[in-house]
Design a protein around this motif. Sequence first.
Motif, mmCIF file in Angstrom:
data_model
loop_
_atom_site.group_PDB
_atom_site.id
_atom_site.type_symbol
_atom_site.label_atom_id
_atom_site.label_comp_id
_atom_site.label_asym_id
_atom_site.label_seq_id
_atom_site.Cartn_x
_atom_site.Cartn_y
_atom_site.Cartn_z
ATOM 1 N N LYS A 159 0.829 -1.207 0.000
ATOM 2 C CA LYS A 159 0.000 0.000 0.000
ATOM 3 C C LYS A 159 0.862 1.254 0.000
ATOM 4 O O LYS A 159 0.587 2.221 -0.714
ATOM 5 C CB LYS A 159 -0.938 0.013 1.209
ATOM 6 N N LEU A 160 1.913 1.245 0.820
ATOM 7 C CA LEU A 160 2.799 2.400 0.916
ATOM 8 C C LEU A 160 3.487 2.671 -0.423
ATOM 9 O O LEU A 160 3.561 3.816 -0.878
ATOM 10 C CB LEU A 160 3.836 2.175 2.019
ATOM 11 N N ARG A 161 3.977 1.610 -1.076
ATOM 12 C CA ARG A 161 4.629 1.779 -2.382
ATOM 13 C C ARG A 161 3.636 2.307 -3.424
ATOM 14 O O ARG A 161 3.973 3.163 -4.234
ATOM 15 C CB ARG A 161 5.227 0.473 -2.865
ATOM 16 N N GLY A 165 4.133 5.788 -5.210
ATOM 17 C CA GLY A 165 4.273 5.758 -6.665
ATOM 18 C C GLY A 165 3.249 6.638 -7.347
ATOM 19 O O GLY A 165 3.547 7.338 -8.306
ATOM 20 N N GLY A 166 2.009 6.604 -6.839
ATOM 21 C CA GLY A 166 0.966 7.453 -7.410
ATOM 22 C C GLY A 166 1.267 8.921 -7.224
ATOM 23 O O GLY A 166 1.121 9.719 -8.149
ATOM 24 N N ARG A 167 1.695 9.278 -6.030
ATOM 25 C CA ARG A 167 2.029 10.692 -5.770
ATOM 26 C C ARG A 167 3.212 11.126 -6.635
ATOM 27 O O ARG A 167 3.240 12.256 -7.123
ATOM 28 C CB ARG A 167 2.358 10.912 -4.300
ATOM 29 N N ALA A 168 4.188 10.260 -6.811
ATOM 30 C CA ALA A 168 5.342 10.601 -7.639
ATOM 31 C C ALA A 168 4.916 10.858 -9.082
ATOM 32 O O ALA A 168 5.504 11.678 -9.775
ATOM 33 C CB ALA A 168 6.381 9.483 -7.592
ATOM 34 N N ILE A 175 -7.915 14.430 -7.002
ATOM 35 C CA ILE A 175 -8.035 14.580 -8.452
ATOM 36 C C ILE A 175 -8.878 13.452 -9.023
ATOM 37 O O ILE A 175 -9.739 13.668 -9.879
ATOM 38 C CB ILE A 175 -6.639 14.606 -9.119
ATOM 39 N N SER A 176 -8.650 12.245 -8.532
ATOM 40 C CA SER A 176 -9.420 11.097 -9.006
ATOM 41 C C SER A 176 -10.901 11.266 -8.693
ATOM 42 O O SER A 176 -11.768 11.005 -9.538
ATOM 43 C CB SER A 176 -8.885 9.823 -8.365
#
Length: 191
Positions: A159-161, A165-168, A175-176
């Motif tokens: 979950k953390l990754r 990754g999404g924020r990066a 936004i979604s």
Amino acid sequence: MVVTSSNPHNKEIVVRKRIASIFNKREEDFPSLKEYNDYLEEVEDMTFNLIDGIDVPAIEAKIAKYQEENAEQIMINRARKAEELAAALAASKGHPAQNDTDAALSQGSQAGFGTGTQGQYAPTVAGQPRPTGMGPQPLPLGGGHDMHGYAVDDEEMIKLRAERGGRAGGWSVEISRKRALEEAFSSIWVS
């Protein structure tokens, strides 16, 4: 061979590839470093003059003469380069090619992926030893390891990754959510 191209960069690439395939001697082919450096300087001068169109007929004659006199050495060096590339490719795929010279060069070292001890990540070029004798190597963050030594992430780490990754990538929940609402309301037909 006269190279004409509308793009000077392409012309330079073509000329340099051609010259490098003909004048392919290495430092070990010379008795001294000075002679090797003189050879490299002469090759670069010819390359530069061909690219700029300076005295092209004389340089082409010199290249033809060199090719005729050194045909066997040129072919040997091309074959040696092809063997080295094949060995490096095999090593990068995890199948080290072991011929007499490779075996001598890589004795006591690993050549390729997946053959080292757990925690050693850096791939090596055939013949280049990996660091050894430095004790245990650091392991990646996360849970345990599977039978191949790769990290197995627990649910929290996954979950953390995903979140990082999404924020990066510029994604966010807000936004979604906003996009979903806009799409839903834009499809409503009011008459």
